[in-house]
Design a protein around this motif. Structure first.
Motif, PDB file in Angstrom:
ATOM      1  N   PRO A  62      96.953 -42.924  -4.994  1.00 16.77           N
ATOM      2  CA  PRO A  62      95.668 -42.405  -5.607  1.00 16.77           C
ATOM      3  C   PRO A  62      94.929 -41.440  -4.904  1.00 16.77           C
ATOM      4  O   PRO A  62      94.945 -41.367  -3.594  1.00 16.77           O
ATOM      5  N   ARG A  64      91.909 -40.261  -4.599  1.00 10.25           N
ATOM      6  CA  ARG A  64      90.638 -40.678  -3.901  1.00 10.25           C
ATOM      7  C   ARG A  64      91.006 -41.317  -2.586  1.00 10.25           C
ATOM      8  O   ARG A  64      90.331 -40.890  -1.475  1.00 10.25           O
ATOM      9  N   LYS A  65      92.386 -41.867  -2.407  1.00 10.32           N
ATOM     10  CA  LYS A  65      92.535 -42.499  -1.101  1.00 10.32           C
ATOM     11  C   LYS A  65      93.157 -41.554  -0.184  1.00 10.32           C
ATOM     12  O   LYS A  65      93.190 -41.577   1.080  1.00 10.32           O
ATOM     13  N   VAL A  66      93.858 -40.533  -0.741  1.00 11.57           N
ATOM     14  CA  VAL A  66      94.651 -39.598   0.100  1.00 11.57           C
ATOM     15  C   VAL A  66      93.420 -38.763   0.689  1.00 11.57           C
ATOM     16  O   VAL A  66      93.418 -38.184   1.445  1.00 11.57           O
ATOM     17  N   LYS A  68      90.565 -39.709   1.309  1.00 12.41           N
ATOM     18  CA  LYS A  68      89.758 -40.658   2.435  1.00 12.41           C
ATOM     19  C   LYS A  68      90.737 -40.279   3.588  1.00 12.41           C
ATOM     20  O   LYS A  68      90.190 -40.201   4.881  1.00 12.41           O
TER      21      LYS A  68
ATOM     22  N   ASP B  98      93.391 -44.677   9.072  1.00 12.16           N
ATOM     23  CA  ASP B  98      93.042 -43.462   8.530  1.00 12.16           C
ATOM     24  C   ASP B  98      91.882 -44.081   7.449  1.00 12.16           C
ATOM     25  O   ASP B  98      91.554 -43.252   6.382  1.00 12.16           O
ATOM     26  N   HIS B  99      91.254 -45.126   7.351  1.00 18.46           N
ATOM     27  CA  HIS B  99      90.217 -45.769   6.499  1.00 18.46           C
ATOM     28  C   HIS B  99      91.019 -45.868   5.144  1.00 18.46           C
ATOM     29  O   HIS B  99      89.964 -46.051   4.203  1.00 18.46           O
ATOM     30  N   ALA B 100      92.217 -45.823   4.710  1.00 19.38           N
ATOM     31  CA  ALA B 100      92.568 -45.646   3.460  1.00 19.38           C
ATOM     32  C   ALA B 100      93.968 -46.502   3.317  1.00 19.38           C
ATOM     33  O   ALA B 100      93.948 -47.530   2.514  1.00 19.38           O
ATOM     34  N   PHE B 101      94.871 -46.143   4.086  1.00 24.65           N
ATOM     35  CA  PHE B 101      96.277 -46.676   3.929  1.00 24.65           C
ATOM     36  C   PHE B 101      96.926 -47.410   4.990  1.00 24.65           C
ATOM     37  O   PHE B 101      97.318 -48.529   4.908  1.00 24.65           O
TER      38      PHE B 101
END
Lengths: 171, 171
Positions: A62, A64-66, A68, B98-101
């Motif tokens: 997603p 949005r997550k990339v 972030k 990375d606050h995401a993955f």
């Protein structure tokens, strides 16, 4: 957009031989190719990054997550091919870190059209140099089997003193 | 100091059975021991953390860099033994992310006097739950050989699909 404005502006005070401030040129004698630059600038079109990841067959993530992850990584390195006034994203890598002791490198990618030319090695050496600049001495990564030897040649050690990389995934 | 002020204040509106807001009690029936709490509050005396790390025989690290690492980690979890109005730091762990993955867990430590009581497991389960709360699904760590089985029992997988943990150190 400061980086690229400066790059393409003929009135720029940047030296063309050194490239724009903060970027580093990879020397190449292949006249068919454009000039290659590395930078830590985060001015990235996320859809262009997605295209690059598509080109090496990575599963889509997603946007949005990339976004972030790019914002919250400690270091983001991009590699660009520049021809005339056009630039193309051809390489990417990023690292998470505690800004003190440890960094972990993620998402190292080089466009297939530019692989096997030493650019992956140069990208990793650039990352190591940047992390060392911040006095981070424990640089880690998780390597797929087919790139273990690539990282070994860069000085990365497998399971030092029996230390093992482990992963937890949700069910 | 909000966390501990609330904890020790008899007029506190916090329920004593639940502990202070944001902290979680580890149930114990050992009346010789104080009550054990986990929290993600970063109100840590760095010299007390150094003592804890000394107790398990870790090499000392510059306090200035430990301070930076604690500040810049994505998640910091501490474990406290509370008796009357005294508290003692008895466990610690932190994670970069990375606050995401991805997240990577570092510096997991339990005081030797409290080991083999399920607290390490509870600390790691607390970390996993917190990271999952942020929708981070790839939780990684680098395990010393003697704790590989400990992490395996928690659901961590060794070298999945041949992915190998690798380290780069300065010469």
């Amino acid at each position: 957009m400061v980086f690229w404005k400066r790059f393409f502006n003929p009135d720029s005070t940047s030296s063309p031989s050194l490239g724009p401030t903060g970027a580093e040129e990879f020397p190449t004698d292949d006249s068919d190719k454009g000039r290659i630059f590395f930078t830590t600038d985060r001015d990235i079109d996320l859809y262009e990054l997605e295209e690059l990841c598509d080109a090496v067959g990575w599963a889509r993530r997603p946007i949005r997550k990339v976004k972030k992850a790019v914002e919250c990584s400690f270091l983001v390195v991009t590699m660009w091919e520049v021809r005339g006034n056009r630039r193309r994203l051809v390489g990417f890598a990023r690292a998470t870190s505690d800004h003190a002791f440890n960094a972990t490198v993620w998402d190292v990618v080089i466009h297939p059209s530019l692989q096997s030319k030493g650019l992956g090695k140069a990208l990793m050496q650039y990352i190591i140099r940047k992390l060392r600049h911040y006095d981070i001495s424990n640089i880690t990564l998780f390597a797929d089997p087919q790139v273990v030897d690539f990282y070994r040649r860069l000085g990365f050690v497998l399971d030092p003193e029996g230390i093992k990389g482990m992963f937890w995934y949700p069910d």
